[in-house]
Design a protein around this motif. Structure first.
Motif, short mmCIF file in Angstrom:
data_model
loop_
_atom_site.label_atom_id
_atom_site.label_comp_id
_atom_site.label_asym_id
_atom_site.label_seq_id
_atom_site.Cartn_x
_atom_site.Cartn_y
_atom_site.Cartn_z
N SER A 120 0.75 -1.06 0.06
CA SER A 120 -0.04 -0.13 -0.06
C SER A 120 0.71 1.21 -0.08
O SER A 120 0.53 2.13 -0.57
N LYS A 121 2.12 1.31 0.66
CA LYS A 121 3.14 2.30 0.70
C LYS A 121 4.01 2.21 -0.71
O LYS A 121 4.93 3.20 -0.66
N GLU A 122 3.92 1.24 -1.44
CA GLU A 122 4.84 1.17 -2.56
C GLU A 122 6.25 1.27 -2.06
O GLU A 122 6.98 1.73 -2.51
N LEU A 123 6.50 0.33 -1.14
CA LEU A 123 7.89 0.08 -0.33
C LEU A 123 8.47 -1.14 -0.57
O LEU A 123 7.49 -2.38 -0.61
N PRO A 124 9.59 -1.44 -1.17
CA PRO A 124 10.04 -2.54 -1.62
C PRO A 124 10.71 -3.50 -0.23
O PRO A 124 10.62 -4.73 -0.46
N ILE A 125 10.96 -2.87 0.71
CA ILE A 125 11.55 -3.59 2.15
C ILE A 125 10.91 -3.01 3.36
O ILE A 125 10.82 -1.83 3.63
N MET A 154 14.45 -18.30 17.05
CA MET A 154 16.20 -18.20 16.85
C MET A 154 16.17 -17.00 17.70
O MET A 154 17.54 -16.87 18.04
N ALA A 155 15.68 -16.09 18.07
CA ALA A 155 15.86 -14.74 18.85
C ALA A 155 16.37 -15.18 20.35
O ALA A 155 16.91 -14.45 20.89
N GLN A 156 16.02 -16.35 20.52
CA GLN A 156 16.49 -16.98 22.02
C GLN A 156 17.74 -17.75 21.93
O GLN A 156 18.20 -17.98 22.75
N VAL A 157 18.30 -17.70 20.76
CA VAL A 157 19.64 -18.43 20.35
C VAL A 157 20.46 -17.40 19.85
O VAL A 157 21.72 -17.41 20.46
N ALA A 158 20.11 -16.34 19.27
CA ALA A 158 21.17 -15.50 18.69
C ALA A 158 20.47 -13.98 18.33
O ALA A 158 19.17 -13.84 18.32
N PRO A 159 21.28 -13.05 18.14
CA PRO A 159 20.67 -11.72 17.75
C PRO A 159 19.96 -11.91 16.66
O PRO A 159 20.26 -12.74 15.61
N MET A 160 18.80 -11.45 16.38
CA MET A 160 17.83 -11.78 15.37
C MET A 160 17.42 -10.63 14.58
O MET A 160 17.36 -9.40 15.19
N GLY A 161 17.00 -10.83 13.18
CA GLY A 161 16.24 -9.57 12.48
C GLY A 161 15.31 -10.32 11.30
O GLY A 161 15.83 -11.32 11.11
N MET A 162 14.66 -9.34 10.70
CA MET A 162 13.80 -10.08 9.66
C MET A 162 13.67 -8.89 8.61
O MET A 162 13.87 -7.59 8.89
N ILE A 163 13.78 -9.43 7.26
CA ILE A 163 13.43 -8.46 6.31
C ILE A 163 12.29 -9.02 5.49
O ILE A 163 12.05 -10.16 5.23
N PHE A 164 11.50 -8.20 5.41
CA PHE A 164 9.98 -8.29 4.75
C PHE A 164 10.09 -7.67 3.15
O PHE A 164 10.49 -6.74 3.01
N ILE A 165 9.49 -8.34 2.33
CA ILE A 165 8.99 -7.86 0.96
C ILE A 165 7.60 -8.21 0.78
O ILE A 165 6.85 -8.76 1.35
N PRO A 166 6.98 -7.28 0.02
CA PRO A 166 5.77 -6.98 -0.11
C PRO A 166 5.08 -8.47 -0.75
O PRO A 166 5.66 -9.29 -1.40
N CYS A 167 3.81 -8.73 -0.59
CA CYS A 167 3.04 -9.83 -1.20
C CYS A 167 1.73 -9.07 -1.53
O CYS A 167 1.19 -8.35 -1.07
N ARG A 168 1.45 -9.62 -2.76
CA ARG A 168 0.25 -8.92 -3.53
C ARG A 168 -1.30 -8.73 -2.49
O ARG A 168 -1.74 -10.03 -2.09
N ASN A 169 -1.65 -7.87 -2.33
CA ASN A 169 -2.96 -7.50 -1.46
C ASN A 169 -2.60 -7.98 -0.09
O ASN A 169 -3.71 -8.13 0.48
N GLY A 170 -1.51 -8.18 0.27
CA GLY A 170 -1.22 -8.73 1.43
C GLY A 170 -1.60 -10.14 1.87
O GLY A 170 -1.93 -10.69 3.08
N VAL A 171 -2.12 -10.73 0.60
CA VAL A 171 -2.44 -12.32 0.80
C VAL A 171 -1.46 -13.39 1.09
O VAL A 171 -0.34 -13.28 0.49
N SER A 172 -1.54 -14.20 1.84
CA SER A 172 -0.93 -15.56 2.19
C SER A 172 -1.48 -16.53 2.73
O SER A 172 -2.99 -16.47 3.00
N HIS A 173 -0.99 -17.59 2.61
CA HIS A 173 -1.65 -18.83 3.19
C HIS A 173 -2.71 -19.26 2.07
O HIS A 173 -3.88 -20.06 2.41
#
Length: 419
Positions: A207-212, A372-391
């Motif tokens: 919706s914000k036309e952001l890639p990351i 995994m955050a309980q094992v090591a420093p953690m981060g995540m990278i998101f990319i868009p999916c059309r209309n927010g649809v998943s599953h």
């Protein structure tokens, strides 16, 4: 690696591999519809395919006692804690081809693109395919990452049963995975850093036309099962004043759950009743028993737990007023996770080097990175999916969005591997 180094992601190869993986499926419809349940024949075939890709990339592989699969690009100092990335490849029934798989195959392509540039990591870089992120077979999600974090032990896995009544150990042994569970627990110096690439599973980036999206925190789920027991009877033979209808009590409770979530001062708190089982389930019979689930989550653990307590109070009050017996079972109540500033800074630096716009955001869906955050420093990278649809089979992220995510991941892994 210089921030000016050009990275060329092999989009066609990555999409081809994602499509091939999607065809390891028991879904009645063809890809992109996917059903791939952990330890099924389709899951084992998919694992074999992934191993062939790891070998082609010259990675050193190992598999632990629950099937978590590690593929390591040996760095110049392999004795140092490694940098990890990855996700899952199991898929709920009739779902899509990008959830989880983007993090595994995208992680592999990130390593390959770094190899193509001639980059040499100081720390080893490892892509990890994690067993059973989805709760489809055993009723609990993130099984493999819980085990690695020491949050599921041998006896608890024995209590997990599938629809055939087979416990987790019986099924894993049948699938060819052996060894004691303690051997799969990762030490806290195994990973220097962990980061996961994933589709957003929401509409915000698109919706914000952001890639990351740079994930700053992961909401933690609490899962409850509520069972209400009333008195059944013939729909025409029991007058309204004398009824102890379990379904009516459930309906009132479900509405109360919704109102408590809406009234929460936390914008990130969400509550869902996703399953309702009614007994005996006949049109002309008063329901005598209802079982339903509650999924409650927030990035603020205290806020979530306060709402959970309020819900339990409402369930008790409504059940007593309606003369209904009740039982509340807490399936899990996991702590939220906060991303490491070291990793979010590395992702931000990678976005800037790639010329990609981004925003910081929370993940309301939970992922293996929560554990995994309980094992090591953690981060995540998101990319868009059309209309927010998943599953769903129409889950989609474009080749360009995939390429952007893999490029940012590759630069992030390179930075972390040299730290």
């Amino acid at each position: 690696m210089s921030t000016q180094t050009s990275l060329t992601i092999d989009k066609s190869r990555l999409l081809s591999e994602l499509t091939t993986l999607a065809n390891f499926s028991s879904c009645e419809q063809p890809a992109p519809a996917v059903t791939r349940v952990v330890f099924s024949d389709e899951d084992l075939a998919a694992r074999k395919y992934l191993m062939s890709l790891y070998e082609d990339a010259g990675l050193q592989t190992r598999v632990d006692s629950v099937g978590n699969t590690f593929a390591r690009w040996i760095g110049d100092d392999d004795a140092l804690p490694a940098v990890g990335t990855g996700s899952h490849t199991d898929a709920i029934p009739h779902s899509g081809m990008y959830d989880g798989t983007v993090g595994v195959l995208g992680g592999l392509e990130a390593i390959r693109v770094l190899q193509r540039t001639g980059f040499r990591p100081r720390r080893s870089i490892e892509v990890l395919m994690i067993t059973s992120e989805e709760p489809t077979r055993f009723g609990i999600g993130c099984t493999g990452s819980r085990v690695m974090a020491g949050r599921l032990v041998e006896s608890e896995l024995s209590d997990l049963k599938d629809s055939d009544g087979d416990d987790f150990h019986t099924v894993r042994h049948r699938a060819g995975f052996s060894g004691d569970i303690a051997s799969a627990v990762l030490s806290h110096d195994y990973y220097h850093a962990w980061t996961e690439l994933h589709i957003e599973q929401g509409p915000e980036l698109e919706s914000k036309e952001l890639p990351i999206g740079i994930v700053t925190a992961i909401a933690a789920p609490a899962s409850l099962i509520v069972t209400l027991t009333g008195v059944g009877g013939h729909a025409g033979g029991v007058l309204m004043p004398g009824r102890r209808d379990a379904m009516c009590a459930a309906a009132e409770i479900i509405q109360a759950i919704e109102q408590l979530a809406i009234a929460s001062p936390s914008d990130d708190l969400v509550a869902t009743v996703g399953e309702v089982d009614v007994y005996p389930g006949a049109v002309n019979s008063i329901p005598s028993k209802v079982r339903f689930t509650i999924d409650l989550r927030d990035v603020d653990g205290d806020s979530r737990d306060q709402c959970k307590s309020a819900m339990e109070t409402q369930i008790e009050s409504i059940a007593k007023r309606r003369n209904i017996e009740f039982d509340i079972t807490i399936v899990n109540s996991d702590p939220p996770a906060t991303s490491s500033p070291m990793i979010t800074a590395a992702v931000e630096q990678a976005c800037q080097a790639s010329g990609l716009a981004y925003q910081r955001m929370v993940s309301r869906a939970y992922h293996d990175s929560l554990f995994m955050a309980q094992v090591a420093p953690m981060g995540m990278i998101f990319i868009p999916c059309r209309n927010g649809v998943s599953h769903r089979p129409d889950e989609l992220t474009t080749p360009e969005q995939l390429s952007d995510g893999v490029e940012v991941l590759a630069r992030t892994l390179a930075t972390l591997s040299m730290s």
